[in-house]
Design a protein around this motif. Structure first.
Motif, PDB file in Angstrom:
ATOM      1  N   LYS A   1       0.837  -1.203   0.000  1.00 50.24           N
ATOM      2  CA  LYS A   1       0.000   0.000   0.000  1.00 50.24           C
ATOM      3  C   LYS A   1       0.872   1.255   0.000  1.00 50.24           C
ATOM      4  O   LYS A   1       0.401   2.333  -0.283  1.00 50.24           O
TER       5      LYS A   1
ATOM      6  N   LYS B   1       3.795   3.729  -1.260  1.00 54.08           N
ATOM      7  CA  LYS B   1       4.495   4.109  -2.481  1.00 54.08           C
ATOM      8  C   LYS B   1       5.628   5.066  -2.117  1.00 54.08           C
ATOM      9  O   LYS B   1       5.453   5.944  -1.284  1.00 54.08           O
TER      10      LYS B   1
ATOM     11  N   GLU C   1      -3.084  17.681  -3.755  1.00 53.18           N
ATOM     12  CA  GLU C   1      -3.959  16.817  -2.954  1.00 53.18           C
ATOM     13  C   GLU C   1      -3.963  17.203  -1.486  1.00 53.18           C
ATOM     14  O   GLU C   1      -4.494  16.470  -0.659  1.00 53.18           O
TER      15      GLU C   1
ATOM     16  N   SER D   1      -3.629  12.053   1.886  1.00 54.29           N
ATOM     17  CA  SER D   1      -2.315  11.501   1.565  1.00 54.29           C
ATOM     18  C   SER D   1      -1.342  11.926   2.649  1.00 54.29           C
ATOM     19  O   SER D   1      -1.308  13.094   3.039  1.00 54.29           O
TER      20      SER D   1
ATOM     21  N   ASN E   1      -5.049   5.619   4.782  1.00 53.74           N
ATOM     22  CA  ASN E   1      -5.345   5.038   3.472  1.00 53.74           C
ATOM     23  C   ASN E   1      -4.316   5.297   2.388  1.00 53.74           C
ATOM     24  O   ASN E   1      -4.062   4.441   1.550  1.00 53.74           O
ATOM     25  N   LYS E   2      -3.731   6.477   2.361  1.00 54.72           N
ATOM     26  CA  LYS E   2      -2.796   6.838   1.288  1.00 54.72           C
ATOM     27  C   LYS E   2      -1.477   7.262   1.912  1.00 54.72           C
ATOM     28  O   LYS E   2      -1.298   8.419   2.267  1.00 54.72           O
TER      29      LYS E   2
ATOM     30  N   TYR F   1       2.682   7.505   1.751  1.00 50.20           N
ATOM     31  CA  TYR F   1       3.836   7.599   0.858  1.00 50.20           C
ATOM     32  C   TYR F   1       5.096   7.772   1.688  1.00 50.20           C
ATOM     33  O   TYR F   1       5.029   8.195   2.840  1.00 50.20           O
TER      34      TYR F   1
END
Length: 150
Positions: free
Chosen positions: A42, A44, A58, A102, A126-127, A129
């Motif tokens: 999940k 990145k 974002e 994010s 959820n997002k 990085y």
């Protein structure tokens, strides 16, 4: 001298160079595992330009996971700060409101952030990085850092 078939040549090479063959097989397996983890993760890894786009487009939240002194010495503008033990101990109340946004996890060099990002993903973010090369890469690209004085 009679010609050896390809299978015989390979077998002869493997017998004469066992250690090298084992090393190549291990390397191949490691690459496959790494590729699979990357494809299914999940998390990145983003470079400076991608991170800047996430922040600007974002409204991504930058989460700096370095020590207090390192954070005060220079961090990405508007970064939130948590130390690794807070994330590992699930003491993320200060950032829980950002679970749907994010989150870009930033450390010194991009190495320790990966594990912390995985922990955040397991905690419901959820997002998530990771900034490739961390603050060191950001600083090397002459991107802006702000200092916090206490």
């Amino acid at each position: 001298m009679d010609q050896l078939t390809l299978a015989q040549q390979i077998q002869q090479f493997a017998a004469n160079h066992t250690l090298m063959v084992v090393a190549w097989v291990a390397l191949f397996v490691a690459v496959l595992i790494n590729f699979y983890k990357g494809a299914t993760s999940k998390i990145k890894v983003v470079d400076n330009a991608q991170a800047t786009q996430l922040i600007n487009n974002e409204d991504a939240v930058v989460l700096d996971v370095r020590s207090d002194d390192e954070f005060r010495a220079g961090h990405i503008i508007d970064s939130l700060h948590l130390i690794p033990s807070e994330i590992k101990g699930n003491k993320t109340q200060s950032i829980d409101k950002h679970k749907e946004k994010s989150i870009i996890v930033v450390d010194n060099n991009g190495l320790s952030a990966q594990g912390l990002a995985n922990t955040l993903a397991k905690q419901g973010f959820n997002k998530v990085y990771v900034l490739k090369e961390g603050i060191a890469g950001w600083r090397a690209a002459n991107l802006p850092l702000v200092k916090k004085h206490k």
